[in-house]
Design an enzyme around this catalytic site. Structure first.
Site, short mmCIF file in Angstrom:
data_model
loop_
_atom_site.label_atom_id
_atom_site.label_comp_id
_atom_site.label_asym_id
_atom_site.label_seq_id
_atom_site.Cartn_x
_atom_site.Cartn_y
_atom_site.Cartn_z
N GLU A 116 0.83 -1.21 0.00
CA GLU A 116 0.00 0.00 0.00
C GLU A 116 0.86 1.26 0.00
OE1 GLU A 116 -3.00 -0.41 -0.65
OE2 GLU A 116 -3.70 -2.28 0.27
N HIS A 140 -2.44 2.02 8.39
CA HIS A 140 -3.51 1.20 7.83
C HIS A 140 -3.62 -0.09 8.65
CE1 HIS A 140 -6.03 -1.11 5.17
NE2 HIS A 140 -5.07 -1.96 4.89
N HIS A 142 -6.64 -3.45 10.00
CA HIS A 142 -7.86 -4.20 9.71
C HIS A 142 -8.66 -4.41 11.00
CE1 HIS A 142 -5.71 -6.30 6.02
NE2 HIS A 142 -5.88 -5.00 5.84
N GLU A 170 -16.84 11.13 23.66
CA GLU A 170 -15.54 11.66 23.26
C GLU A 170 -15.34 11.69 21.74
OE1 GLU A 170 -12.50 12.31 25.39
OE2 GLU A 170 -14.17 12.72 26.73
N HIS A 211 -12.67 -3.97 4.18
CA HIS A 211 -11.21 -4.13 4.21
C HIS A 211 -10.58 -3.57 5.50
CE1 HIS A 211 -7.16 -3.87 1.88
NE2 HIS A 211 -6.94 -3.81 3.18
O1 2HA Z 1 -1.28 -6.80 3.65
O2 2HA Z 1 -3.28 -4.71 4.54
O3 2HA Z 1 -4.12 -3.73 2.26
C1 2HA Z 1 -1.27 -5.47 3.69
C2 2HA Z 1 -2.63 -4.93 3.57
C3 2HA Z 1 -3.12 -4.65 2.23
ZN ZN Z 2 -5.20 -3.92 4.21
#
Ligand code: 2HA
Ligand code: ZN
Length: 273
Positions: A116, A140, A142, A170, A211
């Site tokens: 990414e 980033h 998940h 909050e 995602h």
């Molecule tokens: O593996 O999260 O979006 C990396 C990620 C791809």
């Molecule tokens: Zn990801």
């Protein structure tokens, strides 16, 4: 100074570990990048190698020319970062055109930056410009509850922002601009990078349907704390809904306005009707 002795590396590793412990980084999920300060680069530069060729990023950002980034490795597992940082992390230098990078430290044994990286790169570009250089972290992950919400709510900025603001008092204080939402798109692509960076013009949070989430901030604490707060709000909603009787009561628009007035913050007006 040795690279691993630098405070920003320690802070980066601690944040990655914290994210793993939260359950946001199954297998190779997620990635993290930090735009290194010039004085931090100077302190460790004697360890850098300039032998690697510059590689195209696929997107361009002139305001990032000559910058150095600490990034996670493509395919790496967050749970392994603390145990072997020189393999799982790398420092890259951006070329003078703002369209290529070379690895100057780490990513040992043939690693490349996160898949990414184009998204991280464009987000850094937008945030550097929008905050006069103050923002340095793009994260980033998940987180499961926010992902779950992308199966339940309409995929609009307003639906997500309103709901998340009202899930804990909050929340409006932590993300007064709200959050942006993208429909499902192919990860790692130039298209998702461009779409995410457009959201970053308005928000510090971008949610990728089915995602995960991107957060931006000036330092590790605030960026991690932002992800944590948004995810917790989503989690509260799911807990309430799992009781099977819907929302008996919640914060009203008037309550949100009262919070904004009391704490002298400005909530995005278009989400307040
Ligand atoms: O593996 O999260 O979006 C990396 C990620 C791809
Ligand atoms: Zn990801």
């Amino acid at each position: 100074m040795q690279v691993l002795a630098a405070e920003f590396i320690k802070g980066f590793i601690r944040m990655a570990d914290d994210g793993y412990r939260q359950g946001w980084h199954e297998r190779n999920g997620g990635n993290l990048s930090y735009r290194i300060k010039p004085e931090e680069v100077d302190a460790i530069k004697q360890n850098f190698s300039t032998e690697n060729p510059f590689v195209r990023i696929g997107v361009k950002a002139e305001n990032l020319a000559g910058e150095y980034f600490l990034v996670t490795r493509s395919g790496n597992f967050f749970r392994n970062i603390a145990a072997a940082p020189q393999e799982n992390l790398g420092i890259v230098e951006v070329d003078q055109q703002g369209e290529g990078y070379r690895v100057v430290w780490g990513l040992e044994n043939g690693g490349v930056p996160t898949s990414e990286f184009p998204s991280h790169f464009l987000n850094h570009s937008v945030k550097k410009a929008a905050t006069n250089g103050a923002y340095r972290v793009i994260y980033h992950a998940h987180p499961p509850s926010i992902i779950a919400l992308t199966y339940l709510l309409p995929l609009t900025d307003k639906d997500f922002s309103r709901l998340l603001w009202t899930m804990a008092t909050e929340c409006p204080l932590v993300f007064p601009d709200g959050v942006g939402v993208l429909p499902w798109m192919v990860p790692g692509s130039k298209e998702i990078a461009l779409a995410t960076s457009e959201l970053m013009e308005k928000y510090d949070v971008a949610i990728w349907a089915h995602h995960g989430m991107f957060c931006a901030g000036p330092n590790f604490d605030l960026t991690f704390g932002l992800m944590h707060t948004v995810e917790k709000a989503a989690d509260i909603y799911l807990r309430v809904m799992s009781c099977g009787q819907g929302l008996r009561q919640t914060l009203s628009t008037e309550n949100l306005r009262e919070i904004a007035a009391a704490f002298h913050i400005k909530l995005r007006e278009e989400f307040l009707d």
